[in-house]
Design a protein around this motif. Sequence first.
Motif, short mmCIF file in Angstrom:
data_model
loop_
_atom_site.label_atom_id
_atom_site.label_comp_id
_atom_site.label_asym_id
_atom_site.label_seq_id
_atom_site.Cartn_x
_atom_site.Cartn_y
_atom_site.Cartn_z
N PRO A 756 0.83 -1.21 0.00
CA PRO A 756 0.00 0.00 0.00
C PRO A 756 0.86 1.26 0.00
O PRO A 756 2.05 1.22 0.35
CB PRO A 756 -0.76 -0.11 1.33
N SER A 757 0.26 2.37 -0.38
CA SER A 757 0.89 3.66 -0.12
C SER A 757 0.68 3.97 1.35
O SER A 757 -0.17 3.37 2.01
CB SER A 757 0.26 4.76 -0.97
N ILE A 758 1.43 4.89 1.87
CA ILE A 758 1.26 5.24 3.29
C ILE A 758 -0.11 5.87 3.51
O ILE A 758 -0.71 5.74 4.58
CB ILE A 758 2.40 6.16 3.77
N ARG A 759 -0.66 6.52 2.50
CA ARG A 759 -2.01 7.09 2.61
C ARG A 759 -3.03 5.97 2.84
O ARG A 759 -3.95 6.11 3.65
CB ARG A 759 -2.37 7.86 1.34
N GLN A 760 -2.86 4.86 2.12
CA GLN A 760 -3.80 3.74 2.27
C GLN A 760 -3.72 3.12 3.66
O GLN A 760 -4.74 2.72 4.24
CB GLN A 760 -3.52 2.68 1.20
N THR A 761 -2.52 3.04 4.22
CA THR A 761 -2.41 2.48 5.58
C THR A 761 -3.13 3.37 6.59
O THR A 761 -3.77 2.86 7.52
CB THR A 761 -0.93 2.33 6.00
N ILE A 762 -3.03 4.67 6.42
CA ILE A 762 -3.71 5.60 7.34
C ILE A 762 -5.21 5.41 7.27
O ILE A 762 -5.91 5.43 8.29
CB ILE A 762 -3.31 7.05 7.02
N GLN A 763 -5.73 5.23 6.08
CA GLN A 763 -7.18 5.02 5.91
C GLN A 763 -7.63 3.76 6.63
O GLN A 763 -8.70 3.74 7.25
CB GLN A 763 -7.52 4.95 4.42
N VAL A 764 -6.82 2.69 6.57
CA VAL A 764 -7.20 1.46 7.26
C VAL A 764 -7.09 1.64 8.76
O VAL A 764 -7.96 1.19 9.52
CB VAL A 764 -6.33 0.28 6.77
N PHE A 765 -6.02 2.31 9.23
CA PHE A 765 -5.87 2.55 10.67
C PHE A 765 -7.05 3.35 11.22
O PHE A 765 -7.44 3.17 12.37
CB PHE A 765 -4.57 3.30 10.95
N ASN A 766 -7.59 4.25 10.41
CA ASN A 766 -8.73 5.06 10.84
C ASN A 766 -10.06 4.36 10.59
O ASN A 766 -11.12 4.96 10.79
CB ASN A 766 -8.72 6.42 10.13
#
Length: 778
Positions: A756-766
């Motif tokens: 994933p991009s780091i943006r995608q990881t943030i979306q999953v964490f949230n």
Amino acid sequence: HLGSNYFTGKIPETFASLTSLKEFRISDNNFTGQIPDFIFRNWTNLEEIYMEGSGLSGPIPSINATLLNLTYIIISDLNGAETNFTQPLIDASLPKLDRLMLRSCNLIGEIPASFGTFTSIKILDLSFNRLSGKIRDELSNLDFEYLFLNGNNFNGSVPQWILETREKVDLSYNNFTNTGVSDCRQNSVNLFSSIARVNNTGIVPCLTSQITCPSEPLHFVHINCGGRKITVNGITYEADFGQAGTSTFYRSITNWAFSSTGTFLSDDRPDDVLDLESRQLSSNGGNELYTDARVSPSSLTYYAFCLANATYNVSLHFAEIQFTNGETYSSLGRRMFDIYIQGEREKQDFNIVVAAGGAGLSRVERFNANVTDGTLEIHFRWAGKGTTSLPERSIYGPLISGISIFNPVFKPGYKPPSKSGSGPLPKKVDRISTAAMAGIVAGATFATFLIVGIFWWNCCYKLDDEISDVLFGDEFQNGMELRKFSLVQIAKMTNNFKGEKLGEGGFGVVYKGYLRDLDTYVAVKRISKASKQGIKEYASEVKIISRSRHKNLVKLIGQCHEKGELILVYEFMANGSLDSHLFKGKTLLTWEVRFKIVQDLASALFYLHEEGDHCVLHRDIKASNIMLDSSFNAKLGDFGLARLVDHAKASQTTHLAGTMGYLAPECVSSGKASKESDVYSFGVVALEIACGRRSIEPKYEESQASLVAWVWSAYGSQRLPDVADPELCMNFDAKQMECLLMVGLWCVHPDQHLRPSIRQTIQVFNFEAPLPKLPGTR
């Protein structure tokens, strides 16, 4: 009634024909366009209008028609154009008008004298606008019960009739020249911050005659909002359980105060109850800090004073204790408000339930705040968003459970090194012995200095020139904002490099220092002279960090390159590196802290990869390079191996660098690093945090030595929960643990194109995106 939906677009013109309409409620929506003129022109039977946080824009249309039945005009938080209040906004007979609330509606000008004729108004709220001029005496004709004029630019003197009234009046946050009293409150009139401050600095004038700051400034404030004095985790939180009202100023016996404004419109209670207690949390053994809270209908400000000037860690503690979880009627409410720190909005439409993951769950929001005049202000304001009558009437507005303000560099009893240096006084030496030794020492010293001086001149000054060529070319100077320290200043900070060592390795040594002019501790990194690679790493670190500003990056304060020394000065991180807690037993990090650390690291990496003019590849993300401040906020450090690249080339660039165990497999085979390889390293750290294990553990058998292989094997055999750190003793959120492990595995996918991009990881964490679907084997 169309309130608390997600409607968009303009109010249809066909609504003009609804001439029999009596109530029009569209609060808490996302409409666009201006308030239609036909509302006050055609709807002659209108009785109530609610437009709080509707999304509509001003100006407010003039009311020229006689509306015999109109009792409530409640409009707030308009976007767009201003409304000139000096030109009569209401030029008609409104004999039944009881409540006129135009809060945060971009009103400008003065209140006209003709306004005093509306003697039926009981609640007049013109707060948070830009109204100016003097408050006219004609307004004394109003038979009001509540008058809110706070958050404007009124000037002159506060009228005597206001000071003598027994009704509720709020004049806080204005520009008066004289209030007529020396306190922040007179009867039921709130006068906090009502006098203009010179350059908007220093303690508010209404407090200056009431307090005397101690000679030693204070470094922390801890408040149990809405509750009694308690001690949690060794920290004592002061009591804040007094009853507040509609225009309240309260000053504690120590160094803080609060100002609360507004009235709940939907209930018939004579006094609003603004401190709450959750029996549900108390009976379930919940953290004492979250069983109570203070709530406000409109605006709540906490104000700390007599503080030392420094950068503070601000922790705001929240728990939603008026709603419930599940699918009951009590779970349908939605509380939203804005958070301001030192006048800057840090959070818009903040929702405690969403942030915490449910009602009754705790959430800590952490911020940094710069104090330059001894004061710190935390402001919560309702901007018309969210529900107002679920699960019952008057459930809305800002809610806060606890506040912790702490100077991370403060150490009780610490005294900076004296100017005269330290160490024992020299013993007396016999004069004859001294004289005899002087000639010998002088001769040897001269010869030594001559030899060393030639070598030093040839090496060190040549080294300084080499560093200057790298650091101070035209391209690099653009945007550089760092202090340049002399070697003498560095020596004073570190007691001539004899002070406490914070770390040591191949790069050199990090010392704890004290920067006198900022009254703060710092970390001083003295880079090893072993090889010229040190020059490149030093230049890279200065070049990149001086251009980067983010709350989750370790701040570089300054640098020194003098006489062959390469030295960097950073902010001091009180809790050291992440690896010292995970692997060296410094402290056992709770699950809440661990999950927040991963989110902080993701935020830092997103900034480096996506938000700057250039993409920054860190190339050495690992637990020992993640630093923790006094509140365990995570900050990424050590940019010695980092590189600036164009965004377009960020996936195919730079040479091999990093640490084994964190290196992506394609880096080892191709010798090149990329955004995807940074994401891989991030994934390894995420797994380390979840499992409490190093990336490579030789003490385990071969099948378990690699953390990545071990976790992936557990996932493939549907045993993923088994890899959770046993030290946590199952004290973690299972949903968050699964999320962290799955995202960690996603990031270490052997195919870099499937990471994933780091943006995608943030979306999953949230929890804004679903968990990834991964193969059972690597």
